[in-house]
Design a protein around this motif. Structure first.
Motif, PDB file in Angstrom:
ATOM      1  N   HIS A  61      58.597  55.630  73.364  1.00  0.00           N
ATOM      2  CA  HIS A  61      59.797  56.269  72.818  1.00  0.00           C
ATOM      3  C   HIS A  61      59.961  55.995  71.317  1.00  0.00           C
ATOM      4  CE1 HIS A  61      60.584  52.415  74.706  1.00  0.00           C
ATOM      5  NE2 HIS A  61      61.689  52.252  74.026  1.00  0.00           N
ATOM      6  N   TYR A  62      59.100  55.151  70.745  1.00  0.00           N
ATOM      7  CA  TYR A  62      59.114  54.942  69.283  1.00  0.00           C
ATOM      8  C   TYR A  62      57.873  55.549  68.619  1.00  0.00           C
ATOM      9  CZ  TYR A  62      62.717  51.664  70.666  1.00  0.00           C
ATOM     10  OH  TYR A  62      63.841  51.110  71.213  1.00  0.00           O
ATOM     11  N   LYS A  63      57.157  56.364  69.371  1.00  0.00           N
ATOM     12  CA  LYS A  63      55.941  56.960  68.823  1.00  0.00           C
ATOM     13  C   LYS A  63      56.265  58.033  67.781  1.00  0.00           C
ATOM     14  CE  LYS A  63      51.536  58.999  70.282  1.00  0.00           C
ATOM     15  NZ  LYS A  63      50.719  59.425  71.451  1.00  0.00           N
ATOM     16  N   PHE A  64      57.344  58.778  67.999  1.00  0.00           N
ATOM     17  CA  PHE A  64      57.682  59.884  67.100  1.00  0.00           C
ATOM     18  C   PHE A  64      58.969  59.651  66.313  1.00  0.00           C
ATOM     19  CE2 PHE A  64      55.274  61.683  70.682  1.00  0.00           C
ATOM     20  CZ  PHE A  64      54.150  62.079  69.983  1.00  0.00           C
ATOM     21  N   LYS A  65      59.877  58.846  66.843  1.00  0.00           N
ATOM     22  CA  LYS A  65      61.080  58.496  66.081  1.00  0.00           C
ATOM     23  C   LYS A  65      60.951  57.055  65.625  1.00  0.00           C
ATOM     24  CE  LYS A  65      66.070  58.310  65.958  1.00  0.00           C
ATOM     25  NZ  LYS A  65      67.366  58.346  66.634  1.00  0.00           N
ATOM     26  N   LYS A  66      60.818  56.877  64.301  1.00  0.00           N
ATOM     27  CA  LYS A  66      60.529  55.532  63.783  1.00  0.00           C
ATOM     28  C   LYS A  66      61.539  55.054  62.742  1.00  0.00           C
ATOM     29  CE  LYS A  66      55.606  55.811  64.757  1.00  0.00           C
ATOM     30  NZ  LYS A  66      54.239  55.541  64.292  1.00  0.00           N
ATOM     31  N   HIS A  67      62.601  55.817  62.510  1.00  0.00           N
ATOM     32  CA  HIS A  67      63.612  55.424  61.529  1.00  0.00           C
ATOM     33  C   HIS A  67      64.964  55.303  62.229  1.00  0.00           C
ATOM     34  CE1 HIS A  67      61.225  55.982  57.767  1.00  0.00           C
ATOM     35  NE2 HIS A  67      60.502  56.720  58.591  1.00  0.00           N
ATOM     36  N   PHE A  68      65.609  54.152  62.042  1.00  0.00           N
ATOM     37  CA  PHE A  68      66.880  53.891  62.705  1.00  0.00           C
ATOM     38  C   PHE A  68      67.858  53.299  61.686  1.00  0.00           C
ATOM     39  CE2 PHE A  68      63.547  53.733  65.808  1.00  0.00           C
ATOM     40  CZ  PHE A  68      64.048  54.493  66.849  1.00  0.00           C
ATOM     41  N   LYS A  69      69.071  53.849  61.680  1.00  0.00           N
ATOM     42  CA  LYS A  69      70.072  53.404  60.707  1.00  0.00           C
ATOM     43  C   LYS A  69      71.407  53.180  61.400  1.00  0.00           C
ATOM     44  CE  LYS A  69      71.648  54.384  56.029  1.00  0.00           C
ATOM     45  NZ  LYS A  69      71.508  55.257  54.855  1.00  0.00           N
ATOM     46  N   ALA A  70      71.986  52.013  61.189  1.00  0.00           N
ATOM     47  CA  ALA A  70      73.287  51.692  61.780  1.00  0.00           C
ATOM     48  C   ALA A  70      74.404  52.310  60.947  1.00  0.00           C
ATOM     49  CB  ALA A  70      73.458  50.176  61.873  1.00  0.00           C
TER      50      ALA A  70
END
Length: 333
Positions: A61-70
């Motif tokens: 599930h982190y193969k294609f979405k790799k940017h996360f912002k709070a």
């Protein structure tokens, strides 16, 4: 789980939220011309949190979405109202995930328990409102603190498979075939080396409805500890296994030498791996007659130095139940 869906190594970019600004509001209401300071504090920025989930087996599930912002914290307001905290971001990972700082390669922490939470990056603190700064000599401060900015970084998520038994052997030793016979897993099986490029997991059903998890690890070659072949990509998975099952084919030129090479690779990668329980299975034994098997037992008793071993054949279903019993005994000793 198909091979393409097993992802055990990803890099993700994470950013925590900024803290909200404190308010510099001065109290105003009817009949109160000059009220004192009543600016509230800003809310803290959102954290980035890693959370263990026992129902996950891969990092796909982190193969294609790799940017996360709070989320950012809200600013303070009048009447000493504190701004809302920024929304936290949760990254769910399978148990056995190691988190490293991508830049330094330093291990930050590991997730090994279900619902365990660890903060990767804390959100910025909210600024204090002006009512914190009033004093007998400064009764109407017209300033407040700004919020502290959040941070951002890149981390590497590295999954080490949590399995009871790990299959260790050279490429094309029959590990995937054995897994398919002992479990309901359907690994890719073919007559060439490095058919298995990712670990395969299967649940072995034992007597009285008991079970344990077995992992088929990609084949080891000499020099794997230095990164040859698939090197560290598979050796790290062996670290999590409680028991190691060494699989060596009966048609090998020198069974004891192959066993020593496999042991040496594990020793050079991590000496602690040799503290695990070990069992040697001589595979493809449907090719042997009883006389040849008796001769091999004499040699193995001498060369394996007390390490337990047994003869099996995945194709002929020979010795499979005995293998299950021995593994179960090792796991529950």
């Amino acid at each position: 789980m198909t091979e393409g869906n097993f992802v055990d190594y990803v890099k993700v970019h994470v950013a925590s939220g900024n803290g909200g600004k404190g308010s510099a509001h001065l109290h105003r209401e009817k009949y109160v011309a000059k009220g004192g300071p009543d600016g509230g504090d800003g809310g803290r920025g959102g954290h980035v949190i890693l959370k263990g989930n026992k129902n996950l087996w891969t990092l796909i599930h982190y193969k294609f979405k790799k940017h996360f912002k709070a989320g950012h914290g809200e600013h303070g307001s009048k009447n000493r109202s504190t701004g809302a905290d920024g929304e936290d971001v949760y990254l769910e990972v399978p148990l056995g995930t190691v988190v490293r700082d991508t830049e330094t390669n330093k291990v930050l922490f590991e997730i090994t328990d279900d619902q365990e939470e660890k903060i990767i990056l804390e959100g910025g603190k909210g600024g204090r409102g002006n009512w914190h700064f009033k004093s007998p000599t400064n009764q109407t401060p017209r300033y407040a603190q700004p919020g502290i900015p959040g941070g951002e970084t890149q981390v590497t998520l590295e999954l080490k498979v949590l399995a009871d038994v790990g299959l260790v052997g050279f490429p094309n030793a029959g590990k995937s075939t054995l897994l398919s016979v002992m479990t309901s897993a359907k690994p890719k099986i073919a007559d060439y080396e490095f058919t298995t490029l990712k670990p395969n997991l299967g649940i072995v059903q034992h007597r009285d409805f008991s079970s344990f998890v077995m992992a088929d690890i990609p084949g080891i070659i000499e020099g794997a500890a230095e990164g040859k072949g698939l090197g560290h990509y598979f050796l790290r998975h062996i670290e999590r296994n409680a028991t190691l099952l060494f699989l060596i084919p009966a048609d090998s030129n020198d069974i004891s030498k192959e066993y020593e090479i496999l042991l040496d690779e594990l020793r050079r990668y991590n000496p602690e791996l040799l503290d695990k329980d070990r069992l040697v299975a001589i595979s493809k034994c449907d090719m042997l007659d009883e006389e040849l098997m008796a001769e091999m037992k004499v040699e193995l008793d001498k060369d394996l130095k007390g390490t337990p071993y047994l003869f099996i054949s995945s194709v002929a279903q020979m010795g499979i139940q005995e293998l299950k019993d021995k593994l179960w005994a090792l796991l529950n000793d």
